[in-house]
Structures are given as C-alpha cells and as structure tokens.
Design an enzyme around this catalytic site. Structure first.
Site, PDB file in Angstrom:
ATOM      1  CG  ASP A  81     -20.383  30.429  14.214  1.00 40.39           C
ATOM      2  OD1 ASP A  81     -20.548  30.109  15.453  1.00 40.39           O
ATOM      3  OD2 ASP A  81     -19.521  31.248  13.936  1.00 40.39           O
ATOM      4  CB  CYS A 122     -19.258  23.423  14.441  1.00 40.12           C
ATOM      5  SG  CYS A 122     -20.197  22.379  13.120  1.00 40.12           S
ATOM      6  CG  ASP A 123     -18.050  28.132  12.218  1.00 34.22           C
ATOM      7  OD1 ASP A 123     -18.319  26.903  11.688  1.00 34.22           O
ATOM      8  OD2 ASP A 123     -18.401  29.253  11.542  1.00 34.22           O
ATOM      9  CE  LYS A 124     -16.161  31.747  15.998  1.00 35.29           C
ATOM     10  NZ  LYS A 124     -17.040  31.181  14.866  1.00 35.29           N
ATOM     11  CB  CYS A 197     -21.851  24.308   6.659  1.00 33.62           C
ATOM     12  SG  CYS A 197     -23.240  24.569   7.793  1.00 33.62           S
ATOM     13  CD  GLU A 493     -19.094  33.680  11.498  1.00 23.51           C
ATOM     14  OE1 GLU A 493     -20.139  33.328  11.183  1.00 23.51           O
ATOM     15  OE2 GLU A 493     -18.165  33.112  11.760  1.00 23.51           O
ATOM     16  CB  SER A 519     -19.995  33.456   7.609  1.00 30.42           C
ATOM     17  OG  SER A 519     -20.018  32.210   7.313  1.00 30.42           O
TER      18      SER A 519
END
Length: 613
Positions: A81, A122-124, A197, A493, A519
């Site tokens: 992302d 990570c995000d998704k 992150c 985002e 985000s």
C-alpha cells in the site's frame, strides 16, 4: 472419523491419475492418506513485509512433515500500500483482498487440501487470507512475517524525528521546514529492515487481531521480523496445524475449525483489542468482511457498542513515538488482552488454536499475570537488531528488562487509560446514516468537536493539490468524495492528504471526511468510511463548498448543517443530471478489472465486500 478432503485425490483406483501427478511433485508413497497442508505463502520482492518470506515456507513445511502432514506450498499476490499510495496503484489495493481470498479458495479447493498455514503480513494479505479461512472453514493457523524495526533517530534542522517510520518520511516531504538533505536523512532511516511497517498501522493491527480471534500463536503480532525468536512461531504453526487436523478429522472436533474458534464472542474480543490498542480504521472493514465470510452475526452496530465501553490502553505510532518493538517489550497482545480481561471487558468463553480457554492462555502468556511461562517471558525480551537488513531471524538481541509499567508504559491498565472510549469511534448523522469511522486515538480530545465550512473535492489527487498549493485554509473541512468502494473504485487510502496536512501545519487545524478510507498511518481529525458512499447516493455527494460541517466525537455525530428540504432539492437535481452520482471533472483510467469490482462492491459499513447474490 471425518474423511480427509484430499482422500478423493490420494486413495483408491479412481485416484491413480491424481496420485501420479502428486508423485511428480515429490509426494512419497507413505504420504498418501496423510493430511495435505497448504502452505499459503505471500513472498514477493515488491513488498518489504514479504521480502523475507521466500524460505519461511520451508521452515513451516519441515514442521508439518515432522508432525505427520504433507506440506504443499503456493503463493498469493501481495500489494504494498505504501508504494501504491498516491497514484492509480491504490485503486487496486482493497480489491486485491478479494483476489487473494479467491485465489486461496481456488487453490485449496481445486487440490482438496485438508488444512492451511497462512503466511501473511501486510495490509490486504492478512485480511484476504482471513476471509478465505472463514469461507473454507478447514483447520488453519496464521503466522505473519512480523513487524519492521523502527528507524533510528534523526535530527533535521534542529528538530528530532525519533524514532522514524514511513509516516515520518511522508510528512517530512510536505514540510517547508525540511530541506532536501533533511528529507533524505529521514527517508534513509524510516524503513530499515524487512517486515510490516513499524507502527500500529493496518498490517500490524490485523496481525495482532488474528491473535485475539484465536487463529494465530501468542507473539504473532509483535515479534519482530528480524528476530531469531520468530523462527519458533513458524515451526510451531506447522506442528499445530497437524494437531488441529488430528482433532477435526480424527476426533470429529469441529471446535478447532475457524468458525468454531472465531465465533461472535471472539470477534467481540478482537474488536475490544482493536479499540484498546488504537488500531487502524481499516481493521473495521476487514473484520466486518471476515465476519460475513464466516456467517458470523457481527456488524457495525456491535463495533459501535464496543467502542463506548472499551478504553484506549495504548497509543502507538502514528499516535506516539512507541512502535511495535515497544508493544512487544510490554508483553505484546497477551498483555493488552490481560488488561482488558482484568477490567472485565473480554468474553471468557473463547478458545484458540493453541489453548482451550482464555484464562489458561493469558496465565501462560500475559507477562503481568504472575504465572507467565519462561518461554513467554523469553519471547517478549526479543529486541531490535538496529542493522539494515532484508533477512529474517538476523538478530538475537534482548531487552535488558520488560516494560511492565501499567501507569505510564506502552501498555496501560484500565485505571490509567488514555481515554475512557476506545481508540476507534463510529459516527452517524445526516452525512453518514449508515456510519463513518474515526481513529480517535489519533487526535487530542480538545479536537473532538470541530465545525467548519466544507471544501469539496472529488478525488484524492484534487485533495493533495488543494493542500500542497495552500488553497485550503485553517478551520475548513476537506470533503473528499467519490473515493468509496464503488466510486473510486477501490476505496483509496488518504494517507498522502493527511500526511500533507500534518506536514503543512494544518493537521490540527483542518478536518477531512471521505467515503474513502485511511492508512493505518493516518492521524489527525480524519473521518472515513462515510456510508452510504457518494456513488451509492450518499449525502456526502450533495455537500457543497461552504456548507457548515459539524463533527462531535463525544456524541458520535457527523452532520452537515443543511435542511432536509434543501438536501432533497439537491438530490432531485442530482438524479435529473446527465451523470448522476458520478464525479464531474475527474480524469481517471478505470480498467475492466476495477469496473467489475465496482459493480459488486458494497459500502464500507458492509466491509466493502462484493455482493454477488
């Protein structure tokens, strides 16, 4: 005894062709009839949170094999992302969640795997795999790649940035006070290692929530990607999933399946944790989606009720200088769950892939329980290495002592909570009758009431432009619409707009509302997930420049001070227009793949899942 799913491809004369192909993959004669465990990896060189996962699948596979299973690995896609942020790439991020879930279903069902170990980060990717796990409902253990170390302190023009992370770099890029040399120093420090992150952004939030849901092992959400202690998590995941297979297929114990573990009570516990740790607003989208996939009766109203009763016990970057390594030093997710449990804020009637009950789970793993095992205590001593690397297990550093300060430490007790309300709040009103979400942990309480004139834009790009050209003024409410799941499409985002507001000195002087999302690194008075979205006829599509918008976090209200009659007049005019409920001047390429998602996507209050019935 429940037959193994894989039996149709491994047992009997009719399976001769399939067995021949299995043999060609390396399957041995004595492995036919054993549970086939899909190692669902997500290694890629595009994403720092996944760059170190190439050989991790082998560690899990060895453990599966030793425990009596047959490991077979495949990979999913993974979108970063941060790299996709601020341009057309972000349109693909949220839809990739559905692609990941579908790809896992396709592979697992096509090859009749009996169980899964999901190696996400990570995000998704974690949400996509979680959706697949709830959909498939076969034995599963989640084990993520682990968080990135925080960057070292840097000083730019006499201002200390300590420690640094991705958001530090983005905010610095928009600050007139930071010259090119200073920006280069921040950039070089911000992301020093592999891993997700380093703050309580979306990726780490979701990996922590898998612990609370009961689908991953203690320490999964907080043990650093670089630390040697993480190897044991991968090994234990492989061992555990075979034990789950034995209990389900051998003993017909359905309680070990994802839907037997991640019950409504477990979802309530996960969201209580989310409120307490000030997690990303994206977690609400993903938890709602996972609940739907698992046919769990859990919706935005449940989250709203939880947010009224659960205090915020931890503030982590971007809302403080604490990072995931500090959360880990304070005992990680078991310590947070322990504080919630002592406050009477958890359902006790839950279990996990590793424990039959909550009390035993927390006795063993909460460093403040007084009963913690030596294994748990040692795990939470795992400290950052402080060396730039893309390698997993590259440090064995230890903290000299743990952070057990419940009054002023990284994880507080209920008595010393930052706020009595949770770190995430659902707002309703004429702008968002179906709900909107704010990360209240990201703003000072004196900003919880904000009223100002609207500055309306119809894309993230336009929002960035009005900020960087200093067109927006202090006191205004920036309204970014047509960025919802259908309207974007893909629900971008708004990290760049919030980071640029912060970098421009307007982070505490302006508000931002959107039918898009934020985000996990966003901060400030940022309200997203406005539902219904503009493309679905939401009132956010009727707001005009200068309309007065009022935000009241205490009373959970989001209103535009325009009469019902005037809003109806505007709605009638919109419906009669040439292109109703579409952006007027936006120039954006939307591919067939994105248009397909847009046609099926629901608004954020439904998790932005696809409606295919």
């Amino acid at each position: 005894m429940i037959p193994l799913r894989s039996k149709v491809t491994t047992v009997g004369r009719n399976a001769a062709g399939a067995r021949a192909l299995w043999r060609a993959t390396g399957t041995k004669e004595n492995e036919f009839g054993k549970p086939i465990v899909a190692i669902v990896n997500s290694y890629t060189q595009f994403v720092p949170g996944h760059v170190h996962l190439k050989n991790v699948g082998d560690i899990v596979a060895d453990a599966v094999r030793k425990a009596g299973g047959v490991p077979k690995e495949f990979n999913t896609i993974a979108v970063d992302d941060g790299i996709a942020m601020g341009h057309g790439g972000m349109l693909y991020s949220l839809p990739s969640r559905e692609i990941i879930a579908d790809s896992v279903e396709y592979m697992v069902n096509a090859h009749t795997a009996d169980a899964m170990v999901c190696i996400s980060n990570c995000d998704k990717i974690t949400p996509g795999m979680l959706n697949a796990a709830m959909r498939l409902n076969i034995p599963v253990v989640f084990v993520s790649g682990g968080p990135m170390e925080a960057g070292k302190a840097v000083v730019v023009d006499g201002v200390a940035h300590a420690p640094t992370d991705l958001i530090t770099a983005i905010s610095a890029s928009a600050s007139d006070a930071v010259d090119d040399a200073g920006l280069a120093a921040v950039e070089a420090s911000a992301c020093p290692t592999c891993g997700s992150c380093s703050g309580m952004f979306t990726a780490n939030s979701m990996n922590c929530l898998t612990e609370a849901l009961g689908l991953s092992l203690p320490g999964n959400g907080s043990t650093l990607a670089t630390h040697a202690a993480r190897r044991a998590l991968f090994e234990k995941a492989g061992e555990t999933v075979v034990e789950l297979c034995r209990r389900y297929y051998g003993e017909e114990d359905e309680s070990v399946l994802p839907r037997g573990i991640a019950t409504k009570k477990a979802f309530e516990n996960a969201m209580a944790l989310d409120m307490a740790m000030g997690g990303s607003t994206n977690t609400i989208l993903h938890i709602l989606a996972a609940a739907q996939e698992g046919e769990v009766d859990f919706d935005l109203a449940d989250i709203d009720e939880l947010s009224k009763n659960v205090p915020c016990l931890s503030k982590v970057a971007p809302n403080s200088d604490y990072h995931m390594e500090d959360v880990h030093r304070a005992g990680g997710i078991p310590a947070l769950l322990g504080e919630l449990n002592r406050g009477g804020l958890l359902n006790k009637d839950v279990h996990s892939v590793h424990s039959n009950d909550l009390e035993g789970w927390l006795d063993d793993w909460d460093i403040r329980s007084g009963k913690t095992t030596e294994v748990a205590t040692e795990l939470f001593h795992a400290a950052p290495g402080g060396i730039r690397t893309t390698e997993a297990f590259s440090t064995e550093n230890r903290w000299d002592e743990l952070d057990t300060d419940a009054a002023k430490g990284c994880i507080r007790d209920v008595e010393h909570a930052y706020t009595a309300d949770g770190g995430l709040v659902v707002l309703r009103g004429n702008i968002s009758p179906d709900g909107a979400v704010i990360k209240s942990a990201g703003i000072e309480e004196e900003l919880w009431n904000f009223t100002g004139p609207a500055r309306v834009v119809e894309s993230q790009e336009e929002a960035v432009s009005v900020i960087l050209t200093k067109t927006i003024q202090a006191g205004e409410v920036l309204v970014v619409r047509y960025e919802g799941p259908s309207g974007g499409p893909g629900m971008q985002e708004m990290l760049h707009p919030t980071a640029f507001l912060k970098g421009s000195g307007l982070g505490k002087k302006c508000a931002l509302i959107t039918d898009g999302r934020f985000s996990g690194g966003s901060s400030g008075l940022s309200i997203g997930h406005v539902s219904p979205e503009a493309a679905h006829g939401g009132v956010i599509g009727l707001i005009e420049n200068g309309d007065i918008v009022s935000i009241d976090v205490h009373n959970r209200k989001l209103e535009v001070q325009v009469s019902d009659e005037e809003l109806q007049r505007r709605r009638d005019a919109m419906n009669a227009s040439e292109k109703p409920w579409q952006p007027v001047n936006r120039n954006r390429v939307v591919t067939k793949a994105l248009r397909a998602y847009a046609k099926m996507a629901t608004s954020a209050d439904k998790g932005a899942v696809r409606q295919v019935d």
